[in-house]
Design a protein around this motif. Sequence first.
Motif, PDB file in Angstrom:
ATOM      1  N   ALA A 129      -2.711  -1.029  -3.035  1.00 32.38           N
ATOM      2  CA  ALA A 129      -3.788  -0.211  -2.488  1.00 32.38           C
ATOM      3  C   ALA A 129      -3.296   1.220  -2.293  1.00 32.38           C
ATOM      4  O   ALA A 129      -2.124   1.461  -2.015  1.00 32.38           O
ATOM      5  N   ALA A 130      -4.224   2.168  -2.414  1.00 36.94           N
ATOM      6  CA  ALA A 130      -3.877   3.539  -2.045  1.00 36.94           C
ATOM      7  C   ALA A 130      -3.739   3.638  -0.528  1.00 36.94           C
ATOM      8  O   ALA A 130      -2.740   4.159  -0.025  1.00 36.94           O
ATOM      9  N   CYS A 131      -4.721   3.125   0.210  1.00 35.46           N
ATOM     10  CA  CYS A 131      -4.686   3.168   1.682  1.00 35.46           C
ATOM     11  C   CYS A 131      -5.145   1.832   2.228  1.00 35.46           C
ATOM     12  O   CYS A 131      -6.234   1.352   1.896  1.00 35.46           O
ATOM     13  N   HIS A 132      -4.333   1.245   3.082  1.00 38.06           N
ATOM     14  CA  HIS A 132      -4.597  -0.072   3.653  1.00 38.06           C
ATOM     15  C   HIS A 132      -4.628   0.076   5.166  1.00 38.06           C
ATOM     16  O   HIS A 132      -3.653   0.501   5.788  1.00 38.06           O
ATOM     17  N   LEU A 133      -5.767  -0.244   5.783  1.00 38.83           N
ATOM     18  CA  LEU A 133      -5.882  -0.206   7.235  1.00 38.83           C
ATOM     19  C   LEU A 133      -5.422  -1.543   7.798  1.00 38.83           C
ATOM     20  O   LEU A 133      -6.029  -2.580   7.541  1.00 38.83           O
ATOM     21  N   GLY A 171      -4.681  -1.679  -6.489  1.00 41.21           N
ATOM     22  CA  GLY A 171      -5.432  -2.300  -5.412  1.00 41.21           C
ATOM     23  C   GLY A 171      -6.573  -1.394  -4.986  1.00 41.21           C
ATOM     24  O   GLY A 171      -6.857  -0.379  -5.629  1.00 41.21           O
ATOM     25  N   PRO A 172      -7.250  -1.701  -3.887  1.00 41.08           N
ATOM     26  CA  PRO A 172      -8.348  -0.861  -3.419  1.00 41.08           C
ATOM     27  C   PRO A 172      -7.885   0.558  -3.071  1.00 41.08           C
ATOM     28  O   PRO A 172      -6.720   0.770  -2.726  1.00 41.08           O
ATOM     29  N   PHE A 173      -8.813   1.490  -3.136  1.00 39.30           N
ATOM     30  CA  PHE A 173      -8.518   2.837  -2.638  1.00 39.30           C
ATOM     31  C   PHE A 173      -8.430   2.810  -1.118  1.00 39.30           C
ATOM     32  O   PHE A 173      -7.537   3.401  -0.521  1.00 39.30           O
ATOM     33  N   PHE A 174      -9.379   2.114  -0.476  1.00 43.12           N
ATOM     34  CA  PHE A 174      -9.340   1.941   0.982  1.00 43.12           C
ATOM     35  C   PHE A 174      -9.812   0.536   1.311  1.00 43.12           C
ATOM     36  O   PHE A 174     -10.874   0.108   0.874  1.00 43.12           O
ATOM     37  N   TYR A 175      -8.991  -0.178   2.105  1.00 48.45           N
ATOM     38  CA  TYR A 175      -9.357  -1.541   2.493  1.00 48.45           C
ATOM     39  C   TYR A 175      -8.940  -1.783   3.928  1.00 48.45           C
ATOM     40  O   TYR A 175      -7.820  -1.468   4.324  1.00 48.45           O
ATOM     41  N   ASN A 176      -9.858  -2.306   4.727  1.00 43.82           N
ATOM     42  CA  ASN A 176      -9.507  -2.678   6.102  1.00 43.82           C
ATOM     43  C   ASN A 176      -9.301  -4.180   6.183  1.00 43.82           C
ATOM     44  O   ASN A 176     -10.160  -4.964   5.811  1.00 43.82           O
ATOM     45  N   LEU A 177      -8.154  -4.583   6.633  1.00 42.33           N
ATOM     46  CA  LEU A 177      -7.829  -6.010   6.708  1.00 42.33           C
ATOM     47  C   LEU A 177      -8.324  -6.556   8.052  1.00 42.33           C
ATOM     48  O   LEU A 177      -7.541  -6.766   8.981  1.00 42.33           O
ATOM     49  N   ALA A 217       0.822  -1.204   0.000  1.00 43.66           N
ATOM     50  CA  ALA A 217       0.000   0.000   0.000  1.00 43.66           C
ATOM     51  C   ALA A 217       0.858   1.256   0.000  1.00 43.66           C
ATOM     52  O   ALA A 217       1.942   1.293   0.583  1.00 43.66           O
ATOM     53  N   ALA A 218       0.346   2.324  -0.613  1.00 41.32           N
ATOM     54  CA  ALA A 218       1.031   3.609  -0.592  1.00 41.32           C
ATOM     55  C   ALA A 218       0.889   4.284   0.763  1.00 41.32           C
ATOM     56  O   ALA A 218       1.790   4.985   1.210  1.00 41.32           O
ATOM     57  N   ILE A 219      -0.244   4.086   1.423  1.00 33.89           N
ATOM     58  CA  ILE A 219      -0.487   4.620   2.768  1.00 33.89           C
ATOM     59  C   ILE A 219      -0.861   3.438   3.660  1.00 33.89           C
ATOM     60  O   ILE A 219      -1.832   2.740   3.389  1.00 33.89           O
TER      61      ILE A 219
END
Length: 454
Positions: free
Chosen positions: A295-299, A317-323, A256-258
């Motif tokens: 992903a742009a942002c991966h929680l 990948g997703p823009f925002f994804y919570n694992l 992820a980038a973030i």
Amino acid sequence: MSTKICSSDYSGLNADEILRNLMEDAASNYSHTTVIIGADGPGENGIWNIKETISVPSNTTVRLEGCTIKADKNMRVPMLVNSDYENGNENIFILGDGAAKFDGAARDGGPMRAGHNGLYFYNVENITLDGFQIGSTSGWGLTTTRVKNIRIENLQFFQDATHPWQDGVHVVGPAFGVIIRGITGDFGDDVIAIDTSLSHVGDGGAIKGVVVSDVVATNVHAAALIRTIASKDRPLKDVTFSNMCLYNTGVGGSDAAIKIGWEGKIKRDDWKLPSPEEHCNITLENITIENWRGAACHLMSPVKNLTIKNVVAQHGGPFFYNLEHEIDGLTIENCKSTLIGEKADEIVPDFYRALVGGKVYEMCCEYKGDFLTDLPGVISFDQSKIKDVVIRNTVLTNEVKEKTAEYPKALRVYETADVTGMVIDGLTMNGFAKNISFDGGEPEDLQLRAIREI
């Protein structure tokens, strides 16, 4: 009263001896001392070739005037540190003229070298690092631990992917009152990491009050723009990241980038994931991400009060994804997401396949989801409690060349997610196979307004 001493007034057998004498004289003064290091080192072209760490005492300003300080190719210790880890130091100011440089010489051939040979500061109050270059380090470029009132400004990094962990600025707790701004250059790992746990000296600790701004970074290996790390009993609170850009020498890495959090186990018996209250009040705003495979942002751990605002990203990948992690308060506002790639299943890039397969590192808990075969949406929630989500005035666009009847999806809430309180107000979805998917039926307290499907 202040005392000034200059490298040109000292002689010695080599750079280590001259620099050691400078710092010993600074430590012996009762007043604040300004140490000037010029472009007059004893090496070829005036380079300061060092084999020993330079230790800076309290109440010292080091002025770097056009100098290059270069580590020996076998050096496995930091190039620059504060002098007293045990009792602490205060009032240290490392000020460059923009041309001054710390070169870790990681490119000098041979096998990868263990350890970190960048700059390391531990147990310091009132410290400023401003106006110089750091690069090609065997590990993190600049690390601080147990600091209070620190300013890190106007630094340029020239990492080169010779070593796999070429972070830029890595702040480890405990820390309070941290300002980081004006960071540019090439990076081979996390550009800015704010971390309560991964300490090399001490046990880490709480971090509170961090402002990061004005960062333009180019990825040369696998450089996440932002990384936060918190753990149980080591909270991270009140952190703002703003006005940041991430570019690539090619197409960005599949991580992820973030990265908000850390889902891998740390080699410490007391390591546990934080509660949402221990990883909270995090704001990301005015951020640009270009051509990123992951992903742009991966929680990656539980969070409370996360705001993502004015983020423009091209990502595979997703823009925002919570694992599978709990969320208590999330706002996604005024964002523009463009999903790129050749095929729909590329929304799960190689990094995530390796992660859930246990090939990257050991995860904190067993992964239960099935996103490898049942693909996530561009914004996705799964396997956890999700509370108080607001998605406002955001545009999601699909530019994946080959899509199926089911994928890619714009917004997906898996049946496994327990969502309470979701407001979607002003969401535009363009070119997706499916736009909004609530697998288990609409969440409790759902509000939908101004939905636009193209």
